[in-house]
Design an enzyme around this catalytic site. Structure first.
Site, PDB file in Angstrom:
ATOM      1  N   GLU A 102       0.849  -1.194   0.000  1.00 51.72           N
ATOM      2  CA  GLU A 102       0.000   0.000   0.000  1.00 51.72           C
ATOM      3  C   GLU A 102       0.883   1.242   0.000  1.00 51.72           C
ATOM      4  OE1 GLU A 102      -2.209   0.843   3.660  1.00 51.72           O
ATOM      5  OE2 GLU A 102      -1.543  -1.106   4.398  1.00 51.72           O
ATOM      6  N   CYS A 134      -3.362  -3.636   4.213  1.00 52.29           N
ATOM      7  CA  CYS A 134      -2.398  -4.628   4.727  1.00 52.29           C
ATOM      8  C   CYS A 134      -2.745  -6.055   4.313  1.00 52.29           C
ATOM      9  CB  CYS A 134      -2.329  -4.550   6.252  1.00 52.29           C
ATOM     10  SG  CYS A 134      -2.012  -2.902   6.849  1.00 52.29           S
ATOM     11  N   THR A 175       3.529   3.885  15.569  1.00 50.65           N
ATOM     12  CA  THR A 175       3.340   2.536  15.001  1.00 50.65           C
ATOM     13  C   THR A 175       3.944   2.430  13.597  1.00 50.65           C
ATOM     14  OG1 THR A 175       1.196   2.960  13.955  1.00 50.65           O
ATOM     15  CG2 THR A 175       1.136   2.330  16.261  1.00 50.65           C
ATOM     16  N   SER A 224     -10.555   1.828  13.937  1.00 46.49           N
ATOM     17  CA  SER A 224      -9.843   0.785  13.176  1.00 46.49           C
ATOM     18  C   SER A 224      -9.518  -0.415  14.066  1.00 46.49           C
ATOM     19  CB  SER A 224      -8.571   1.341  12.522  1.00 46.49           C
ATOM     20  OG  SER A 224      -7.564   1.597  13.482  1.00 46.49           O
ATOM     21  N   HIS A 256      -1.991 -10.151  12.026  1.00 46.81           N
ATOM     22  CA  HIS A 256      -1.474  -8.898  11.480  1.00 46.81           C
ATOM     23  C   HIS A 256      -1.175  -8.006  12.685  1.00 46.81           C
ATOM     24  CE1 HIS A 256      -1.034  -5.134   9.519  1.00 46.81           C
ATOM     25  NE2 HIS A 256      -2.177  -4.652   9.955  1.00 46.81           N
ATOM     26  N   ASN A 299       5.020  -1.308  12.314  1.00 42.61           N
ATOM     27  CA  ASN A 299       4.059  -1.826  11.335  1.00 42.61           C
ATOM     28  C   ASN A 299       4.696  -1.830   9.953  1.00 42.61           C
ATOM     29  OD1 ASN A 299       1.763  -2.667  10.034  1.00 42.61           O
ATOM     30  ND2 ASN A 299       0.496  -0.907  10.609  1.00 42.61           N
ATOM     31  N   SER A 332      -7.236  -2.628   6.228  1.00 43.04           N
ATOM     32  CA  SER A 332      -8.276  -1.620   6.467  1.00 43.04           C
ATOM     33  C   SER A 332      -9.092  -1.383   5.209  1.00 43.04           C
ATOM     34  CB  SER A 332      -7.635  -0.300   6.907  1.00 43.04           C
ATOM     35  OG  SER A 332      -7.155  -0.428   8.209  1.00 43.04           O
TER      36      SER A 332
END
Ligand code: CAA
Length: 408
Positions: A102, A134, A175, A224, A256, A299, A332
């Site tokens: 992404e 993701c 993150t 989220s 994840h 992340n 997401s």
């Protein structure tokens, strides 16, 4: 294996092929990981943002963030992860390269095409990029498996590559991360079989997205995390119902990991209260092995689930052949999938036991250095070119590939 049945008749001898073609096992044969040379200690970020460090260290369970200089993008990181694992024979057999990302570098050309060229993979291959936040690399795995079912001797290279940037002083800043996982998918794999059972779920929600007009994602952070957990519990319920399975069918879970604490919440959410404490502790021990790398990288979006899997395999002594690993992928927007892998005989000998040295050998940045490095953009000169060849990041990199130039 073809089973056949002879029907013998006088004079004539017919053979009845009795359907049964045992399904070939397809899965992860090799797995590699590349990250940038630099990191920021999460406590330095807390200090710089006037936050209590425990919010990040305990509240998110994060300890470091991987920081990519402008010369490390999803192509250089993805190709570097793959270069670690592929030999010449692999490159002759790869018929497809799929990159889940992404953080694409081009709206039109797939990053997989650049990677195919850098790795010198045989020319008669299909190279594409898959996008769904993701979740992209999980879709790629499924695509790879379907392809190999019809082309038994082919291999597919699946790459999950991202740089996660939320921007300075945003709630998501702590993150962030950068890194890439490469997986060689083929029949009779040496690490894990991808089993058929899987359930997906799609919800058209706005929890995290990055429209073309924005450099950074727009994030409704708390919403989220709620969606991530609700998608997990509802998808896992459906999975249990559809396949008549339960927690006892699994030996470990990988999630994840946008930040490790969300993985902990995930594991707590699927354990019914009735599960014995001792039983749950077995899973928690494995969960802690699965976050060793993620805690130090942050992340990496598409690669986070697979980094968690790699971390589990390389940091847990209680895994054995035949163990079934539940895998939860979440992108997401949102698409999620719950599926599972089975570890194959000898899997340990195809992994590394010294990877933590790579983490220890990175260079630590000050908060100022991080801000200058992570948010640097490619700036073209009047001729439309940009040259990084004398850049110190290139000299310092341990990866096989870096971005050297942009040429008009
Ligand atoms: N000591 C110990 N813990 C502390 C603390 C302290 N001094 N101060 C706060 N905490 C705890 C909080 O209690 C909280 O923990 P719990 O959730 O367990 O209660 C945790 O630290 C975080 O605190 P806040 O919720 O107050 O933090 P925040 O609102 O500033 O940011 C966040 C949290 C919303 C998750 C933010 O990091 C964010 O927006 N992240 C990006 C979005 C994200 O990662 N979403 C995940 C699901 S979406 C997805 O999976 C796709 C993807 O990869 C992006």
């Amino acid at each position: 294996m073809i089973l056949s049945k002879n029907i013998k008749k006088k004079g004539l001898n017919f053979m009845k092929i009795k359907e049964i073609k045992e399904k070939i096992k397809i899965g992860i044969d090799k797995i590699g990981f590349a990250m940038p040379k630099y990191f920021l200690d999460i406590r330095d970020l807390a200090l710089g943002r006037n936050e209590n460090e425990n919010k990040f260290v305990k509240g998110l369970m994060q300890s470091e963030m991987s920081i990519a200089p402008v010369t490390d993008d999803i192509v250089s990181l993805g190709a570097s992860a793959a270069e670690q694992i592929l030999d010449e024979e692999d490159k002759k057999n790869i018929e497809m390269v799929i990159v889940g990302t992404e953080s694409g570098i081009d709206q039109s050309k797939a990053s997989a095409v650049f990677i195919h060229n850098l790795l010198k993979i045989q020319p008669f291959a299909r190279c594409i990029e898959i996008k769904e936040a993701c979740y992209g690399a999980t879709a790629a795995l499924s695509f790879a498996k379907n392809y190999i079912e019809k082309n038994e001797n082919a291999s597919v290279l699946v790459i999950a590559s991202d740089t996660a940037k939320y921007g300075i002083n945003t709630p998501g800043e702590s993150t962030q991360g950068a890194g890439s996982i490469a997986m060689l998918i083929k029949k009779e794999p040496k690490i894990a079989v991808i089993n058929d059972e899987s359930i997906c779920q799609t919800r058209d929600i706005m929890d995290f997205w990055r429209p073309n007009y924005s450099d950074f994602p727009i994030v409704d952070g708390h919403f989220s995390t709620k969606q991530y957990l609700d998608c997990l519990t509802t998808t896992f319920e459906e999975y249990k119902k559809r396949y008549s399975q339960d927690l006892t069918d699994f030996d470990a879970f990988c999630f994840h990991l946008p930040f490790p604490k969300l993985g902990l919440k995930a594991i707590n959410s699927i354990f019914a209260k009735k599960v014995e404490k001792e039983e749950k502790n077995k899973f928690l021990e494995k969960f802690h092995a699965s976050i060793v790398y993620g805690k130090r990288v942050g992340n990496i979006y598409t690669g986070s689930l697979y980094l968690s899997f790699l971390s589990l395999l390389e940091n847990c002594d209680n895994l054995k052949t035949g163990d079934k690993i539940g895998m939860y992928s979440y992108g997401s927007g949102a698409v999620c999938e719950f599926f599972n892998l089975t570890l194959v005989d000898g899997f340990k000998s195809h992994l590394r036991n010294d990877r933590l040295n790579d983490f220890d050998n990175r260079k630590q940045l000050s908060i100022k250095e991080y801000e200058d490095m992570f948010f640097e953009k490619i700036i073209l000169n009047e001729e439309g070119n940009c040259d990084f060849s004398n850049n110190r990041f290139i000299q310092e990199s341990d990866n096989a590939f870096v971005l050297e130039k942009v040429e008009n």
